[in-house]
Design a protein around this motif. Structure first.
Motif, PDB file in Angstrom:
ATOM      1  N   ASP A 136       0.806  -1.222   0.000  1.00 24.10           N
ATOM      2  CA  ASP A 136       0.000   0.000   0.000  1.00 24.10           C
ATOM      3  C   ASP A 136       0.841   1.274   0.000  1.00 24.10           C
ATOM      4  N   GLY A 137       2.167   1.126   0.049  1.00 25.86           N
ATOM      5  CA  GLY A 137       3.034   2.302   0.009  1.00 25.86           C
ATOM      6  C   GLY A 137       3.158   3.041   1.318  1.00 25.86           C
ATOM      7  N   VAL A 138       2.968   2.335   2.439  1.00 26.47           N
ATOM      8  CA  VAL A 138       3.138   2.988   3.744  1.00 26.47           C
ATOM      9  C   VAL A 138       4.594   3.440   3.878  1.00 26.47           C
ATOM     10  N   PRO A 139       4.835   4.670   4.325  1.00 24.67           N
ATOM     11  CA  PRO A 139       6.208   5.194   4.398  1.00 24.67           C
ATOM     12  C   PRO A 139       7.148   4.287   5.206  1.00 24.67           C
ATOM     13  N   GLY A 140       8.270   3.953   4.586  1.00 23.73           N
ATOM     14  CA  GLY A 140       9.321   3.215   5.269  1.00 23.73           C
ATOM     15  C   GLY A 140       9.221   1.709   5.215  1.00 23.73           C
ATOM     16  N   VAL A 141       8.124   1.153   4.685  1.00 24.46           N
ATOM     17  CA  VAL A 141       7.928  -0.299   4.714  1.00 24.46           C
ATOM     18  C   VAL A 141       8.203  -0.891   3.332  1.00 24.46           C
ATOM     19  N   VAL A 142       9.112  -1.869   3.274  1.00 25.36           N
ATOM     20  CA  VAL A 142       9.490  -2.510   2.010  1.00 25.36           C
ATOM     21  C   VAL A 142       9.637  -4.003   2.249  1.00 25.36           C
ATOM     22  N   ASP A 143       9.088  -4.820   1.359  1.00 17.50           N
ATOM     23  CA  ASP A 143       9.348  -6.264   1.378  1.00 17.50           C
ATOM     24  C   ASP A 143      10.666  -6.526   0.665  1.00 17.50           C
ATOM     25  N   PRO A 201      18.158  -4.889  30.069  1.00 19.54           N
ATOM     26  CA  PRO A 201      18.565  -4.298  28.786  1.00 19.54           C
ATOM     27  C   PRO A 201      19.481  -5.232  27.997  1.00 19.54           C
ATOM     28  N   VAL A 202      19.418  -5.110  26.687  1.00 24.98           N
ATOM     29  CA  VAL A 202      20.361  -5.786  25.791  1.00 24.98           C
ATOM     30  C   VAL A 202      20.903  -4.725  24.845  1.00 24.98           C
ATOM     31  N   ARG A 203      22.179  -4.434  24.956  1.00 18.85           N
ATOM     32  CA  ARG A 203      22.771  -3.368  24.156  1.00 18.85           C
ATOM     33  C   ARG A 203      22.940  -3.804  22.709  1.00 18.85           C
ATOM     34  N   GLY A 204      22.505  -2.928  21.806  1.00 19.30           N
ATOM     35  CA  GLY A 204      22.669  -3.177  20.377  1.00 19.30           C
ATOM     36  C   GLY A 204      23.413  -2.035  19.719  1.00 19.30           C
ATOM     37  N   HIS A 205      24.353  -2.366  18.842  1.00 16.21           N
ATOM     38  CA  HIS A 205      25.192  -1.372  18.173  1.00 16.21           C
ATOM     39  C   HIS A 205      25.080  -1.601  16.670  1.00 16.21           C
ATOM     40  N   LEU A 206      24.751  -0.555  15.923  1.00 14.96           N
ATOM     41  CA  LEU A 206      24.621  -0.600  14.469  1.00 14.96           C
ATOM     42  C   LEU A 206      25.556   0.415  13.828  1.00 14.96           C
ATOM     43  N   VAL A 207      25.975   0.121  12.605  1.00 18.35           N
ATOM     44  CA  VAL A 207      26.733   1.065  11.787  1.00 18.35           C
ATOM     45  C   VAL A 207      25.935   1.306  10.506  1.00 18.35           C
ATOM     46  N   LEU A 208      25.811   2.561  10.111  1.00 14.91           N
ATOM     47  CA  LEU A 208      25.106   2.918   8.879  1.00 14.91           C
ATOM     48  C   LEU A 208      26.115   3.317   7.815  1.00 14.91           C
ATOM     49  N   VAL A 209      25.980   2.741   6.617  1.00 14.04           N
ATOM     50  CA  VAL A 209      26.853   3.101   5.503  1.00 14.04           C
ATOM     51  C   VAL A 209      25.991   3.431   4.287  1.00 14.04           C
ATOM     52  N   ALA A 210      26.573   4.127   3.325  1.00 11.47           N
ATOM     53  CA  ALA A 210      25.867   4.441   2.087  1.00 11.47           C
ATOM     54  C   ALA A 210      25.553   3.146   1.341  1.00 11.47           C
ATOM     55  N   ASN A 211      24.414   3.119   0.667  1.00 14.91           N
ATOM     56  CA  ASN A 211      24.000   1.919  -0.051  1.00 14.91           C
ATOM     57  C   ASN A 211      24.624   1.909  -1.453  1.00 14.91           C
ATOM     58  N   PRO A 212      25.492   0.917  -1.729  1.00 16.05           N
ATOM     59  CA  PRO A 212      26.118   0.846  -3.051  1.00 16.05           C
ATOM     60  C   PRO A 212      25.238   0.188  -4.102  1.00 16.05           C
ATOM     61  N   GLY A 213      23.963  -0.034  -3.785  1.00 10.79           N
ATOM     62  CA  GLY A 213      23.045  -0.671  -4.731  1.00 10.79           C
ATOM     63  C   GLY A 213      22.509  -2.007  -4.265  1.00 10.79           C
ATOM     64  N   LEU A 214      22.645  -2.303  -2.981  1.00 14.10           N
ATOM     65  CA  LEU A 214      22.165  -3.578  -2.447  1.00 14.10           C
ATOM     66  C   LEU A 214      20.649  -3.563  -2.289  1.00 14.10           C
ATOM     67  N   THR A 215      20.032  -4.716  -2.519  1.00 16.07           N
ATOM     68  CA  THR A 215      18.588  -4.863  -2.342  1.00 16.07           C
ATOM     69  C   THR A 215      18.214  -6.075  -1.501  1.00 16.07           C
ATOM     70  N   VAL A 216      19.170  -6.955  -1.217  1.00 18.09           N
ATOM     71  CA  VAL A 216      18.897  -8.193  -0.489  1.00 18.09           C
ATOM     72  C   VAL A 216      19.463  -8.103   0.926  1.00 18.09           C
ATOM     73  N   SER A 217      18.647  -8.466   1.912  1.00 20.80           N
ATOM     74  CA  SER A 217      19.129  -8.559   3.290  1.00 20.80           C
ATOM     75  C   SER A 217      19.878  -9.875   3.464  1.00 20.80           C
ATOM     76  N   PRO A 261      19.789  -3.577   3.662  1.00 23.18           N
ATOM     77  CA  PRO A 261      19.713  -2.379   2.831  1.00 23.18           C
ATOM     78  C   PRO A 261      18.406  -1.612   3.051  1.00 23.18           C
ATOM     79  N   ARG A 262      18.497  -0.300   2.931  1.00 26.18           N
ATOM     80  CA  ARG A 262      17.330   0.569   2.932  1.00 26.18           C
ATOM     81  C   ARG A 262      17.445   1.479   1.714  1.00 26.18           C
ATOM     82  N   ARG A 263      16.561   2.460   1.612  1.00 27.63           N
ATOM     83  CA  ARG A 263      16.561   3.295   0.405  1.00 27.63           C
ATOM     84  C   ARG A 263      17.896   3.983   0.171  1.00 27.63           C
ATOM     85  N   HIS A 264      18.439   4.630   1.210  1.00 29.56           N
ATOM     86  CA  HIS A 264      19.615   5.474   1.027  1.00 29.56           C
ATOM     87  C   HIS A 264      20.831   5.003   1.825  1.00 29.56           C
TER      88      HIS A 264
END
Length: 318
Positions: free
Chosen positions: A78-85, A186-202, A217-220
């Protein structure tokens, strides 16, 4: 402000907001009490990919996951913002023990052979959610159905009964104090964000001996993870951990080698020994109803909509 609402939801993260939207859709007058804006909660930090990570086998949890995957996939269509299969590859290292317990919640899962050190690869479609636009959309949906979000810190759950006869406790880590529940941690979680070089598969390697490893991968950008540190309750930066995460993810997906780092995210997952607590609190006196909905750990997004249906049933009925 007595009787200002039918239900007060305490907590503005993913669990609280999906519960509030579900209740409002059913016609209840809903108010959300939140110490912070939804975009400032730990939910906004999450990688937010459908997968019941670090969740014990439980038929009720499996049903929540199944219902949530169906709802998120519908929202993606339905195009809900931020949701992608997105197509997903999950690499396994252990012996073949058959389909995972959560496979019934995932309609298109198939297992294929893999080369060492992996023993198999699972392929399936998983909804992914960019939390900043999605949390904003949830708030818009709530308000469109007549609900409201109030910035207010709650020191006692009993205080919320000043606004409504029914209270939903969706306070995450704060539930340890507010509900006097020593099982919350609590469970500590650490993420790193990088630019997307064109990936589409998790891609994920939960069994990596160096630490859970995933590339979403996400949009940007691309979310690189991660850590799962039970009992660690701080969010201070750790350059060595960030370097190790990126190294593991590049080894898993070499296309990331030259992707510029955009930032880091560190958050505390609201986990609970024994799994999520979703039930009516029978200790509350006549005339009031308290429903607990906390302890989802790192699977808040994965269980959100299915769990919200059950919480709404407990709060106001079907």
């Amino acid at each position: 402000m007595a009787a200002a609402a039918d239900v007060v939801v305490v907590g503005g993260g993913i669990v609280g907001m999906t519960v509030a939207v579900t209740l409002a859709r059913r016609g209840a007058r809903v108010a959300v009490l939140a110490a912070d804006e939804p975009a400032d909660t730990v939910s906004a930090v999450a990688a937010a990919v459908w997968y019941p990570s670090h969740t014990d086998e439980d038929p009720r949890v499996s049903d929540w996951a199944r219902r949530t995957r169906i709802e998120l996939s519908r929202q993606a269509a339905d195009g809900v913002p931020g949701v992608v299969d997105r197509p997903t590859r999950m690499l396994l290292r252990g012996p073949d023990t058959g389909p995972p317990w959560w496979s019934a919640a995932c309609a298109d899962l198939v297992a294929e052979p893999a080369t060492p050190p992996y023993t198999a690869v699972l392929r399936f479609t998983a909804p992914t959610v960019e939390m900043t636009p999605y949390l904003a959309w949830l708030r818009q949906r709530l308000e469109a159905d007549g609900g409201r979000l109030l910035r207010r810190r709650v020191d006692r759950l009993a205080d919320a009964f000043d606004l409504a006869p029914t209270v939903v406790n969706a306070t995450g880590l704060a539930a340890g104090r507010l509900a006097a529940d020593p099982a919350v941690y609590p469970v500590r979680g650490h993420l790193v964000l990088v630019a997307n070089p064109g990936l589409t598969v998790s891609v994920r390697d939960e069994d990596d001996p160096a630490g859970i490893t995933y590339v979403h991968p996400r949009r940007h950008d691309v979310v690189l993870g991660g850590t799962y540190q039970p009992g660690v309750g701080h969010t201070a930066p750790d350059p060595d951990t960030a370097t190790a995460i990126r190294r593991r993810c590049v080894a898993l997906v070499p296309e990331l080698a030259d992707a510029p780092v955009l930032g880091e995210r560190i958050g505390l997952r609201p986990a609970r020994h024994g799994g999520p607590r979703v039930e009516v609190d029978r200790s509350i006196g006549s005339g009031h109803r308290l429903v607990h909905a906390y302890g989802h750990g790192g699977a808040g997004v994965t269980l959100s909509w299915g769990c919200a249906d059950e919480v709404a049933d407990l709060a106001v009925g079907g």
